[in-house]
Write a protein that holds these residues in place. Structure first.
Motif, PDB file in Angstrom:
ATOM      1  N   UNK A  90       0.829  -1.205   0.000  1.00 42.03           N
ATOM      2  CA  UNK A  90       0.000   0.000   0.000  1.00 42.03           C
ATOM      3  C   UNK A  90       0.870   1.265   0.000  1.00 42.03           C
ATOM      4  N   UNK A  91       1.922   1.242   0.829  1.00 40.61           N
ATOM      5  CA  UNK A  91       2.821   2.412   0.881  1.00 40.61           C
ATOM      6  C   UNK A  91       3.491   2.631  -0.467  1.00 40.61           C
ATOM      7  N   UNK A  92       3.877   1.531  -1.100  1.00 48.63           N
ATOM      8  CA  UNK A  92       4.522   1.649  -2.420  1.00 48.63           C
ATOM      9  C   UNK A  92       3.533   2.207  -3.437  1.00 48.63           C
ATOM     10  N   UNK A  93       2.297   1.697  -3.399  1.00 47.96           N
ATOM     11  CA  UNK A  93       1.278   2.210  -4.331  1.00 47.96           C
ATOM     12  C   UNK A  93       1.055   3.709  -4.118  1.00 47.96           C
ATOM     13  N   UNK A  94       0.903   4.086  -2.851  1.00 48.62           N
ATOM     14  CA  UNK A  94       0.614   5.495  -2.584  1.00 48.62           C
ATOM     15  C   UNK A  94       1.750   6.397  -3.065  1.00 48.62           C
ATOM     16  N   UNK A 123      -2.637   7.503 -13.807  1.00 52.55           N
ATOM     17  CA  UNK A 123      -1.887   7.623 -12.546  1.00 52.55           C
ATOM     18  C   UNK A 123      -2.350   6.632 -11.466  1.00 52.55           C
ATOM     19  N   UNK A 124      -3.430   5.904 -11.727  1.00 50.01           N
ATOM     20  CA  UNK A 124      -3.916   4.944 -10.732  1.00 50.01           C
ATOM     21  C   UNK A 124      -3.221   3.601 -10.913  1.00 50.01           C
ATOM     22  N   UNK A 125      -2.657   3.081  -9.823  1.00 48.64           N
ATOM     23  CA  UNK A 125      -1.860   1.857  -9.911  1.00 48.64           C
ATOM     24  C   UNK A 125      -2.367   0.771  -8.958  1.00 48.64           C
ATOM     25  N   UNK A 126      -3.638   0.338  -9.118  1.00 48.34           N
ATOM     26  CA  UNK A 126      -4.183  -0.677  -8.206  1.00 48.34           C
ATOM     27  C   UNK A 126      -3.393  -1.981  -8.237  1.00 48.34           C
ATOM     28  N   UNK A 127      -2.708  -2.255  -9.353  1.00 48.42           N
ATOM     29  CA  UNK A 127      -1.946  -3.511  -9.423  1.00 48.42           C
ATOM     30  C   UNK A 127      -0.851  -3.573  -8.360  1.00 48.42           C
ATOM     31  N   UNK A 128      -0.439  -2.414  -7.855  1.00 47.04           N
ATOM     32  CA  UNK A 128       0.615  -2.436  -6.824  1.00 47.04           C
ATOM     33  C   UNK A 128       0.097  -2.983  -5.494  1.00 47.04           C
ATOM     34  N   UNK A 129      -1.236  -3.029  -5.331  1.00 54.76           N
ATOM     35  CA  UNK A 129      -1.802  -3.678  -4.138  1.00 54.76           C
ATOM     36  C   UNK A 129      -2.414  -5.031  -4.470  1.00 54.76           C
ATOM     37  N   UNK A 130      -2.974  -5.166  -5.664  1.00 57.87           N
ATOM     38  CA  UNK A 130      -3.666  -6.418  -6.023  1.00 57.87           C
ATOM     39  C   UNK A 130      -2.688  -7.570  -6.251  1.00 57.87           C
TER      40      UNK A 130
END
Ligand code: IYR
Length: 230
Positions: A90-94, A123-130
């Motif tokens: 999550x921190x990386x995604x944010x 700019x949205x990177x949901x894959x970094x959490x999924x």
């Protein structure tokens, strides 16, 4: 001779061992080359991941394949950080989204945004959490064993080759990947508490494609356009 001298540097003789190598006949060689080519051609960058976990041990095997890559003076100037902890992802995604927002708003410019239209990125990177695992590749600008600085050679080339091995191994194992380059990537060095000689090189979400995952309808250059045979 025990050692030679090159200018004033004492040189030790190399220790050589027999090469393990089996010759294949032409037919077998062509079949192997063609099968591997077809397998790699089927690899696609995936941007929507399932949250399903990856079977135990697979990532380790693929990282061992990456670690077997050739490198300048065999100094293996790479580190791979495997992130699966949800709060860290999550921190990386944010942090990535903070940089990417700036990129898409003003840093990339019109021509770049136009080149990316076909990929539907933003700019949205949901894959970094999924994605169940993020592999963060670091290059070591110089060595830092026992606090001593040591020169590293051909770092970009070496880490690029190791990363290629890794992507091929993950694909061969049956996993999907994305070669993600949030930029600038310096935030990864801070979040992952890397030492001063390490610079983030590539961020690779790894996992299974989400159900119904779609990818851009791309083509590859014809062979003749990228190979010059003489
Ligand atoms: N790093 C951005 C933009 C981006 C740039 C290129 I070149 C790509 O091939 C894909 C994306 C992002 O990840 O969205």
């Amino acid at each position: 001779m025990g050692f030679q001298t090159l200018y004033s540097v004492p040189m030790t003789d190399p220790i050589l061992v027999p090469l393990r190598f089996e010759r294949r006949d032409g037919e077998e060689m062509l079949a192997a080359a063609s099968a591997f080519r077809q397998e790699l051609e089927a690899r696609r960058s995936v941007r929507s991941f399932s949250t399903d976990p990856i079977p135990e041990g697979v990532i380790e095997e693929c990282l061992r394949a990456a670690g077997s890559a050739p490198s300048g003076a065999n100094l293996q100037p790479w580190s791979f950080v495997v992130v699966s902890e949800p709060s860290l992802k999550r921190r990386i995604r944010e942090a990535a989204e903070v940089e990417e927002r700036e990129n898409y708003e003003w840093r990339m410019g019109e021509a770049w945004l136009r080149d990316l239209e076909a990929f539907g990125t933003d700019e949205n990177k949901p894959f970094l959490e999924d994605a169940p695992v993020l592999i963060v590749v670091f290059r070591q600008a110089y060595g830092l064993d026992d606090e001593e600085k040591r020169k590293h050679y051909y770092v970009m080339e070496s880490v690029g080759i190791a990363t290629g091995f890794l992507l091929a191994a993950l694909h061969k194992a049956g996993l999907a990947t994305l070669t993600h380059t949030p930029s600038p990537m310096g935030f990864l060095e801070g979040i992952l508490e890397r030492s001063e000689n390490e610079r983030a090189y590539l961020l690779i979400p790894v996992g299974y494609p989400a159900d119904g995952c779609k990818v851009p309808d791309i083509t590859r250059k014809p062979y003749e356009d990228f190979v010059d045979e003489r």
